[in-house]
Design a protein around this motif. Structure first.
Motif, PDB file in Angstrom:
ATOM      1  N   ASP A 231      22.838 120.118 -25.470  1.00 20.72           N
ATOM      2  CA  ASP A 231      23.590 119.098 -26.210  1.00 20.72           C
ATOM      3  C   ASP A 231      25.080 119.271 -25.911  1.00 20.72           C
ATOM      4  O   ASP A 231      25.686 120.309 -26.226  1.00 20.72           O
ATOM      5  N   LYS A 232      25.677 118.273 -25.279  1.00 25.04           N
ATOM      6  CA  LYS A 232      27.094 118.359 -24.895  1.00 25.04           C
ATOM      7  C   LYS A 232      27.995 118.466 -26.122  1.00 25.04           C
ATOM      8  O   LYS A 232      29.006 119.164 -26.104  1.00 25.04           O
ATOM      9  N   ASN A 233      27.616 117.743 -27.195  1.00 31.51           N
ATOM     10  CA  ASN A 233      28.427 117.816 -28.415  1.00 31.51           C
ATOM     11  C   ASN A 233      28.418 119.230 -28.994  1.00 31.51           C
ATOM     12  O   ASN A 233      29.436 119.739 -29.483  1.00 31.51           O
ATOM     13  N   LEU A 234      27.227 119.850 -28.951  1.00 27.45           N
ATOM     14  CA  LEU A 234      27.125 121.230 -29.429  1.00 27.45           C
ATOM     15  C   LEU A 234      27.968 122.162 -28.570  1.00 27.45           C
ATOM     16  O   LEU A 234      28.664 123.055 -29.099  1.00 27.45           O
ATOM     17  N   ILE A 235      27.930 121.965 -27.256  1.00 29.63           N
ATOM     18  CA  ILE A 235      28.698 122.826 -26.367  1.00 29.63           C
ATOM     19  C   ILE A 235      30.194 122.700 -26.656  1.00 29.63           C
ATOM     20  O   ILE A 235      30.926 123.699 -26.728  1.00 29.63           O
ATOM     21  N   GLU A 236      30.679 121.439 -26.827  1.00 29.67           N
ATOM     22  CA  GLU A 236      32.096 121.243 -27.127  1.00 29.67           C
ATOM     23  C   GLU A 236      32.469 121.881 -28.458  1.00 29.67           C
ATOM     24  O   GLU A 236      33.543 122.478 -28.617  1.00 29.67           O
ATOM     25  N   TRP A 237      31.586 121.717 -29.450  1.00 30.82           N
ATOM     26  CA  TRP A 237      31.861 122.299 -30.781  1.00 30.82           C
ATOM     27  C   TRP A 237      31.934 123.817 -30.718  1.00 30.82           C
ATOM     28  O   TRP A 237      32.790 124.432 -31.347  1.00 30.82           O
ATOM     29  N   LEU A 238      31.018 124.440 -29.930  1.00 22.52           N
ATOM     30  CA  LEU A 238      31.023 125.905 -29.794  1.00 22.52           C
ATOM     31  C   LEU A 238      32.289 126.378 -29.097  1.00 22.52           C
ATOM     32  O   LEU A 238      32.851 127.431 -29.437  1.00 22.52           O
ATOM     33  N   LYS A 239      32.732 125.619 -28.112  1.00 19.21           N
ATOM     34  CA  LYS A 239      33.966 125.994 -27.449  1.00 19.21           C
ATOM     35  C   LYS A 239      35.145 125.942 -28.408  1.00 19.21           C
ATOM     36  O   LYS A 239      36.066 126.769 -28.325  1.00 19.21           O
ATOM     37  N   GLU A 240      35.113 124.971 -29.347  1.00 19.38           N
ATOM     38  CA  GLU A 240      36.179 124.895 -30.352  1.00 19.38           C
ATOM     39  C   GLU A 240      36.171 126.130 -31.248  1.00 19.38           C
ATOM     40  O   GLU A 240      37.205 126.500 -31.806  1.00 19.38           O
ATOM     41  N   GLN A 241      34.993 126.760 -31.371  1.00 19.23           N
ATOM     42  CA  GLN A 241      34.898 127.970 -32.199  1.00 19.23           C
ATOM     43  C   GLN A 241      35.167 129.241 -31.370  1.00 19.23           C
ATOM     44  O   GLN A 241      34.894 130.352 -31.835  1.00 19.23           O
ATOM     45  N   ASN A 242      35.721 129.032 -30.163  1.00 18.66           N
ATOM     46  CA  ASN A 242      36.041 130.150 -29.263  1.00 18.66           C
ATOM     47  C   ASN A 242      34.796 130.934 -28.834  1.00 18.66           C
ATOM     48  O   ASN A 242      34.831 132.162 -28.658  1.00 18.66           O
TER      49      ASN A 242
ATOM     50  N   ILE B 269      27.081 130.309 -25.720  1.00 19.57           N
ATOM     51  CA  ILE B 269      26.667 128.911 -25.504  1.00 19.57           C
ATOM     52  C   ILE B 269      25.284 128.858 -24.854  1.00 19.57           C
ATOM     53  O   ILE B 269      24.435 128.049 -25.232  1.00 19.57           O
ATOM     54  N   GLU B 270      25.044 129.755 -23.881  1.00 18.30           N
ATOM     55  CA  GLU B 270      23.736 129.777 -23.199  1.00 18.30           C
ATOM     56  C   GLU B 270      22.617 130.121 -24.160  1.00 18.30           C
ATOM     57  O   GLU B 270      21.495 129.612 -24.040  1.00 18.30           O
ATOM     58  N   ARG B 271      22.878 130.973 -25.127  1.00 18.54           N
ATOM     59  CA  ARG B 271      21.836 131.334 -26.096  1.00 18.54           C
ATOM     60  C   ARG B 271      21.450 130.127 -26.969  1.00 18.54           C
ATOM     61  O   ARG B 271      20.276 129.932 -27.276  1.00 18.54           O
ATOM     62  N   PHE B 272      22.418 129.337 -27.379  1.00 10.18           N
ATOM     63  CA  PHE B 272      22.108 128.136 -28.170  1.00 10.18           C
ATOM     64  C   PHE B 272      21.362 127.117 -27.309  1.00 10.18           C
ATOM     65  O   PHE B 272      20.411 126.478 -27.769  1.00 10.18           O
ATOM     66  N   VAL B 273      21.827 126.920 -26.070  1.00  8.47           N
ATOM     67  CA  VAL B 273      21.173 125.958 -25.179  1.00  8.47           C
ATOM     68  C   VAL B 273      19.734 126.370 -24.905  1.00  8.47           C
ATOM     69  O   VAL B 273      18.834 125.531 -24.832  1.00  8.47           O
ATOM     70  N   ALA B 274      19.483 127.692 -24.759  1.00  4.95           N
ATOM     71  CA  ALA B 274      18.138 128.174 -24.469  1.00  4.95           C
ATOM     72  C   ALA B 274      17.170 127.856 -25.601  1.00  4.95           C
ATOM     73  O   ALA B 274      15.971 127.665 -25.364  1.00  4.95           O
ATOM     74  N   GLU B 275      17.660 127.785 -26.835  1.00  2.58           N
ATOM     75  CA  GLU B 275      16.800 127.470 -27.979  1.00  2.58           C
ATOM     76  C   GLU B 275      16.717 125.969 -28.254  1.00  2.58           C
ATOM     77  O   GLU B 275      16.123 125.557 -29.255  1.00  2.58           O
ATOM     78  N   ASP B 276      17.363 125.139 -27.401  1.00  6.49           N
ATOM     79  CA  ASP B 276      17.331 123.670 -27.539  1.00  6.49           C
ATOM     80  C   ASP B 276      17.944 123.189 -28.874  1.00  6.49           C
ATOM     81  O   ASP B 276      17.491 122.197 -29.469  1.00  6.49           O
ATOM     82  N   TYR B 277      18.943 123.895 -29.367  1.00  7.02           N
ATOM     83  CA  TYR B 277      19.624 123.446 -30.568  1.00  7.02           C
ATOM     84  C   TYR B 277      20.544 122.258 -30.225  1.00  7.02           C
ATOM     85  O   TYR B 277      21.085 122.168 -29.117  1.00  7.02           O
ATOM     86  N   THR B 278      20.678 121.385 -31.209  1.00 13.87           N
ATOM     87  CA  THR B 278      21.679 120.307 -31.121  1.00 13.87           C
ATOM     88  C   THR B 278      22.779 120.577 -32.135  1.00 13.87           C
ATOM     89  O   THR B 278      22.635 121.453 -33.009  1.00 13.87           O
ATOM     90  N   LEU B 279      23.867 119.811 -32.038  1.00 13.23           N
ATOM     91  CA  LEU B 279      24.967 120.003 -32.991  1.00 13.23           C
ATOM     92  C   LEU B 279      24.503 119.689 -34.401  1.00 13.23           C
ATOM     93  O   LEU B 279      24.880 120.370 -35.353  1.00 13.23           O
TER      94      LEU B 279
ATOM     95  N   ILE C  50      31.128 131.172 -36.264  1.00  8.47           N
ATOM     96  CA  ILE C  50      30.239 130.003 -36.252  1.00  8.47           C
ATOM     97  C   ILE C  50      29.692 129.731 -37.635  1.00  8.47           C
ATOM     98  O   ILE C  50      29.657 128.573 -38.102  1.00  8.47           O
ATOM     99  N   TRP C  51      29.299 130.753 -38.333  1.00  9.91           N
ATOM    100  CA  TRP C  51      28.723 130.551 -39.669  1.00  9.91           C
ATOM    101  C   TRP C  51      29.790 130.029 -40.644  1.00  9.91           C
ATOM    102  O   TRP C  51      29.493 129.197 -41.513  1.00  9.91           O
ATOM    103  N   ASN C  52      31.005 130.503 -40.511  1.00  8.14           N
ATOM    104  CA  ASN C  52      32.092 130.019 -41.357  1.00  8.14           C
ATOM    105  C   ASN C  52      32.363 128.536 -41.096  1.00  8.14           C
ATOM    106  O   ASN C  52      32.569 127.749 -42.037  1.00  8.14           O
ATOM    107  N   ALA C  53      32.297 128.128 -39.806  1.00  6.05           N
ATOM    108  CA  ALA C  53      32.507 126.710 -39.478  1.00  6.05           C
ATOM    109  C   ALA C  53      31.377 125.859 -40.037  1.00  6.05           C
ATOM    110  O   ALA C  53      31.597 124.737 -40.529  1.00  6.05           O
ATOM    111  N   VAL C  54      30.130 126.392 -39.983  1.00  5.32           N
ATOM    112  CA  VAL C  54      28.974 125.655 -40.526  1.00  5.32           C
ATOM    113  C   VAL C  54      29.126 125.486 -42.025  1.00  5.32           C
ATOM    114  O   VAL C  54      28.905 124.390 -42.581  1.00  5.32           O
TER     115      VAL C  54
END
Length: 285
Positions: A212-223, A229-239, A264-268
């Motif tokens: 999910d490109k939106n998820l990738i951009e959001w993760l990058k915003e969280q440094n 990022i690869e771990r989230f993509v491997a589990e097929d998570y979306t934003l 990440i958890w604080n942002a969530v």
């Protein structure tokens, strides 16, 4: 054992021979293999002595008399060494006491004739010759019977020794096969119990092109770094999954480093808190 046979020929006393053979068996610790070897020595003693005697100029009736005495000594030693063979020598053993005096008489006659051989030739008269022939025939029959019995015992002993060797070889072969099978089973069990080392990033790398490109951009915003990022993509998570449904325990299962997990958890939680406030404001209006 040869010394005992020699003493028995000079003085046929079964008690002395029995005592000596019992001591010998005790020294051998009643080992069956050693006792069988002694038995083979006894079987070959008579033939060995006869071969030596034939090299000397000995009169025939003396030769047969000495052969009979040696045969009785061997028979006595064999029956004392292995009492189970007493049944095979039954007839000869029963006549041993009867022939004992005759043997002693023959021994005395031999020694007497040796001493007087050059003094007088009367001992070679017709009567003496006839007596020698009769004694020779009887002794030859007894010798033939004993030889047959000894040959049978030799064959039986050799057969038993061959069986023992064959069984020992079969046991050794079976033992080797069992040990080889046991080692093979252990190696197989060890190979099954060895954990397979799967690289941590192999699965993630296979999903790297997608996600999910939106998820990738959001993760990058969280440094978040590329590994996170690869771990989230491997589990097929979306934003949407991360912001609305994922829990902190799910993040721990991703094996994230402590710092990035907290961010990440604080942002969530911040996103969910804002959404909750929006929902409350709309409900109040």
């Amino acid at each position: 054992i040869i010394c005992n046979l020699r003493d028995f020929i000079h003085s046929p006393d079964r008690k002395i021979m029995a005592s000596a053979i019992s001591k010998l068996k005790l020294d051998l610790d009643f080992d069956s293999t050693s006792i069988h070897q002694i038995q083979l020595v006894l079987f070959g003693f008579q033939d060995a002595v006869n071969r030596v005697l034939r090299n000397h100029q000995i009169k025939p009736h003396w030769m047969f008399a000495m052969d009979n005495i040696i045969c009785r000594a061997v028979q006595a030693a064999v029956t004392i060494l292995i009492p189970e063979l007493q049944a095979h020598f039954g007839p000869a053993s029963e006549s041993e006491e009867v022939d004992k005096d005759a043997d002693e008489g023959e021994n005395q006659e031999i020694h007497q004739e040796v001493q007087n051989e050059n003094e007088d030739a009367v001992f070679t008269s017709g009567v003496s010759t006839l007596s020698s022939v009769v004694s020779h025939n009887l002794q030859q029959q007894q010798h033939h019977q004993l030889s047959l019995q000894l040959n049978k015992l030799k064959q039986e002993t050799n057969r038993l020794l061959e069986d023992l060797v064959r069984k020992e070889r079969e046991y050794q072969m079976l033992l080797r096969e069992t040990l080889q099978q046991r080692n093979q089973d252990l190696r197989l069990l060890k190979s099954k119990s060895t954990p397979i080392d799967i690289p941590e990033h192999s699965t993630c790398a296979s999903h790297k092109p997608g996600g999910d490109k939106n998820l990738i951009e959001w993760l990058k915003e969280q440094n978040a770094d590329s590994d996170t990022i690869e771990r989230f993509v491997a589990e097929d998570y979306t934003l949407s999954d991360v912001l609305n449904y994922i829990g902190k325990e799910d993040l721990r299962h991703l094996r994230l480093r402590g710092g990035i997990l907290c961010r990440i958890w604080n942002a969530v939680e911040t996103f969910r808190s804002k959404e909750s406030q929006k929902q409350t404001s709309k409900s109040e209006e």
